[in-house]
Design a protein around this motif. Structure first.
Motif, mmCIF file in Angstrom:
data_model
loop_
_atom_site.group_PDB
_atom_site.id
_atom_site.type_symbol
_atom_site.label_atom_id
_atom_site.label_comp_id
_atom_site.label_asym_id
_atom_site.label_seq_id
_atom_site.Cartn_x
_atom_site.Cartn_y
_atom_site.Cartn_z
ATOM 1 N N LYS A 67 0.790 -1.201 0.080
ATOM 2 C CA LYS A 67 0.049 -0.077 -0.082
ATOM 3 C C LYS A 67 0.734 1.462 0.056
ATOM 4 O O LYS A 67 0.511 2.520 -0.239
ATOM 5 N N HIS A 111 -10.869 -6.614 10.069
ATOM 6 C CA HIS A 111 -10.288 -5.713 8.806
ATOM 7 C C HIS A 111 -8.826 -5.700 8.900
ATOM 8 O O HIS A 111 -8.269 -5.644 10.026
ATOM 9 N N CYS A 112 -8.103 -5.994 7.921
ATOM 10 C CA CYS A 112 -6.606 -5.712 7.857
ATOM 11 C C CYS A 112 -6.432 -4.316 7.101
ATOM 12 O O CYS A 112 -6.869 -4.155 6.132
ATOM 13 N N SER A 113 -5.663 -3.399 7.601
ATOM 14 C CA SER A 113 -5.429 -2.336 7.226
ATOM 15 C C SER A 113 -3.997 -1.885 7.334
ATOM 16 O O SER A 113 -3.136 -2.535 7.980
ATOM 17 N N ASP A 114 -3.588 -0.858 6.307
ATOM 18 C CA ASP A 114 -2.253 -0.396 6.406
ATOM 19 C C ASP A 114 -2.168 1.029 7.160
ATOM 20 O O ASP A 114 -2.888 1.945 6.819
ATOM 21 N N TYR A 115 -1.454 0.916 8.055
ATOM 22 C CA TYR A 115 -1.374 1.948 9.085
ATOM 23 C C TYR A 115 -0.638 3.353 8.284
ATOM 24 O O TYR A 115 0.288 3.393 7.641
ATOM 25 N N HIS A 157 -10.854 -7.151 -0.481
ATOM 26 C CA HIS A 157 -11.074 -5.696 -0.574
ATOM 27 C C HIS A 157 -12.259 -5.588 -1.574
ATOM 28 O O HIS A 157 -12.462 -5.775 -2.497
ATOM 29 N N SER A 215 3.933 -2.602 3.277
ATOM 30 C CA SER A 215 2.740 -1.907 4.017
ATOM 31 C C SER A 215 2.831 -2.220 5.650
ATOM 32 O O SER A 215 3.802 -2.903 5.975
ATOM 33 N N HIS A 221 -5.892 5.716 7.335
ATOM 34 C CA HIS A 221 -5.458 4.148 7.193
ATOM 35 C C HIS A 221 -5.975 3.558 5.868
ATOM 36 O O HIS A 221 -7.130 3.941 5.655
ATOM 37 N N ASP A 222 -5.125 2.785 5.269
ATOM 38 C CA ASP A 222 -5.985 2.266 3.833
ATOM 39 C C ASP A 222 -6.330 0.639 4.182
ATOM 40 O O ASP A 222 -5.458 0.069 4.706
ATOM 41 N N LEU A 223 -7.423 0.625 3.766
ATOM 42 C CA LEU A 223 -7.914 -0.815 3.797
ATOM 43 C C LEU A 223 -7.221 -1.866 2.964
ATOM 44 O O LEU A 223 -7.254 -1.665 1.874
#
Length: 602
Positions: free
Chosen positions: A220, A280-284, A318, A226, A290-292
């Motif tokens: 991401k 939910h797995c997200s990019d901090y 996604h 990520s 934050h990006d999902l």
């Protein structure tokens, strides 16, 4: 109420047994007052009939009383979220944290807990739950305060206030969920900020323990991989998703393994193994946007299939990517390596299961206390035979002594020249008997102190490490045992700045791996900044070599804060962390109570 129940049961048993109340019942009754100081679920005492060893027919006779007692205390868990918080940071959003306070009367408030801090967020949903003991018969006034945290200090006075809300616990419980505007002060709204509080009664002492990893997550970040983290949500009765846990962020890694974590089963899924769980797995991102990466749904029954080398795997999907690409498979996979349901033991479970709490006292006899014959000295005995040292010993000792059957307490002094040769000692027995430094009960400690005072010469310096290491050597023997039968509490009473700070830090780090807690009470008007460093509330205490404490074991309080407070207030404050410290040690060692209670489920 519980004391009334104890009186009824003791009287009934005396009548049945010819005038003798059983030892167990008398212990039950005498300890009720003590448990109050630890703010624990007293209901467990009343309900655990097998511990009482009480005749079944007599229990039946007084079953209604026991039921009434059981209704006195309920553990309530509060979930907090906010919306539209005012922005106090320049160039970024606020970093909010919520603190929960409870009124103790006379416009005084005591802190019950606080959530985690969430960076750059005006609409935070806190994953840390706030726990409160609920008494139906009391009006329990609560204050929720939201702060913008810009430093590592535990003190909130230097942080920006984003708004607060006052209510009674009864209001929250009766509403189950309520949303109210935040106020900067009475009648002054905090912009459009609101706070939402949801209440849930905790009746299940089980927890879910999860080990989770991911593989081949989507990249991401433009200049890196990520920084993934997971959020677990349960579905509420209203169909909305409620956050129950948020993992740590793992930097620059598309194949992360998160730390093992534990969540109360009722918090996680309302103790319903088939209740939908969304992950939910997200990019901090540091700016809060934050990006999902992807989402999947499951339940605890499915998660429990993991273990013994065969993880359960979920496609991380996604939604937008799935709609756009027919060939889209996933944005990586999340693997549950292990999912276990474990019983969570409380402090009371350990104590009632046979754990002895061994109490040791260390008293500061350094010259900075002043000549004991002078009224200005901290060691000066007033006409009623008291001083701040004795007040601290009485206050803490009277609570702790009820958890030790033999009531033989080692008591030491440090920083004085002692007879017969008057060499300086930082670890001398208060009764001058190094082979048997034990005093009989708190009264014995007081008598030994009064006898030692005129015989020693106050000197210096103020070294803590010798007495900490002394108790640690004894506690290391308890650590060799394969059961939860021994725990040690060291009370140090001192008047000033510590001299051997580096050695003391090392001693505390080493002691954090042992079954012991350290309570430091500062008497007099000295600057106690070094003590606050030892109390891990301001961050993780480390040794000189950089080794961190295995767990927080130190609690420091200045006595001057309690000079005008009720006499039990000091004990309540200094002992408040001991239950969680004891539980954290035995949990770290994976040890349950010697005689565990029967599992309690919803």
């Amino acid at each position: 109420m519980l004391m009334y129940v104890a009186d009824i049961l003791c009287a009934a048993h005396r009548k049945k047994s010819g005038g003798i109340a059983s030892d167990r019942l008398l212990k039950f009754k005498s300890n009720l007052f003590v448990y109050r100081y630890f703010r624990l679920e007293l209901v467990l005492i009343a309900c655990r009939q097998d511990w009482l060893g009480y005749p079944e027919q007599l229990i039946t006779k007084h079953h209604l009383l026991l039921q009434m007692a059981a209704q006195c205390v309920t553990k309530i868990e509060l979930s907090v979220s906010c919306n539209n918080l005012i922005d106090k940071d320049v160039g970024s959003k606020s970093d909010p944290l919520c603190v929960l306070l409870q009124s103790s009367g006379d416009d005084k408030w005591s802190e019950l807990g606080r959530t985690e801090r969430i960076n750059n967020c005006q609409d935070p949903e806190f994953s840390t739950k706030l726990s409160v003991d609920y008494y139906f018969e009391k009006v329990q006034k609560l204050k929720f305060g939201v702060y913008d945290i810009d430093n590592k200090s535990v003190d909130l006075s230097d942080d920006d206030y984003l708004g607060g809300f006052e209510c009674s616990l009864g209001q929250v419980v009766s509403s189950k969920k309520l949303t109210r505007p935040l106020e900067l002060k009475k009648g002054k709204p905090a912009g459009k900020g609101t706070i939402t509080i949801a209440a849930e009664e905790i009746k299940d002492n089980r927890a879910v323990v999860l080990e989770v990893e991911a593989q081949n997550l989507d990249k991401k970040d433009t200049f890196g991989k990520s920084d993934p983290f997971l959020e677990f949500f349960k579905q509420g009765d209203d169909g909305k998703w409620q956050l129950v846990h948020r993992t740590e962020v793992i930097k620059n890694n598309l194949n992360p393994t998160w730390k093992k974590f534990t969540v109360a089963l009722q918090t996680f899924c309302n103790s319903d193994m088939s209740k939908p769980i969304k992950v939910h797995c997200s990019d901090y991102d540091s700016d809060g946007s934050h990006d999902l990466i992807g989402i999947f749904e499951t339940n605890v029954s499915e998660l429990q299939k993991a273990g013994q080398g065969s993880p359960v795997q979920f496609d991380c999907i996604h939604p937008q990517k799935k709609q756009k690409k027919k060939s889209y498979k996933n944005s990586g996979v999340v693997r549950i390596k292990s999912c276990k349901i474990e019983q969570q033991f409380t402090f009371l479970d350990y104590v009632m299961g046979g754990c002895q709490i061994n109490f040791t006292v260390g008293i500061d006899f350094t010259g900075s206390n002043g000549d004991p014959r002078s009224p200005e000295s901290l060691h000066f005995l007033s006409p009623d035979g008291l001083n701040q040292y004795l007040a601290a010993i009485w206050s803490v000792g009277q609570v702790v002594q009820d958890y030790d059957t033999d009531k033989l307490f080692p008591a030491f002094g440090f920083g004085a020249q002692i007879p017969p040769d008057f060499k300086v000692s930082h670890e001398f027995a208060l009764n001058f008997n190094p082979n048997s430094p034990y005093c009989q009960g708190v009264q014995g400690i007081v008598e030994a102190y009064r006898m030692a005072l005129p015989q020693v010469r106050l000197y210096g310096p103020t070294n803590f490490s010798p007495i900490i290491n002394h108790v640690a050597r004894i506690a290391s023997g308890g650590a060799q045992q394969s059961n939860a039968s021994q725990y040690f509490v060291l009370l140090i009473i001192t008047d000033g700045e510590i001299t051997d700070l580096d050695q003391t830090r090392q001693a505390i780090v080493e002691s954090s791996r042992l079954p012991m807690s350290i309570i430091i009470v500062g008497v007099g008007q000295a600057d106690f900044k070094a003590m606050e460093v030892l109390d891990g509330d301001n961050g993780v205490l480390k040794s000189l070599t950089g080794e961190p404490v295995a767990r927080d074991i130190v609690q420091f309080v200045p006595f001057r804060d309690f000079l005008k407070a009720p006499k039990e207030a000091l004990a309540q404050t200094v002992l408040a962390e001991v239950p969680s410290q004891l539980v954290s040690y035995f949990k770290m060692r994976n040890l349950g109570p010697v005689n565990p209670p029967n599992p309690v489920s919803h």
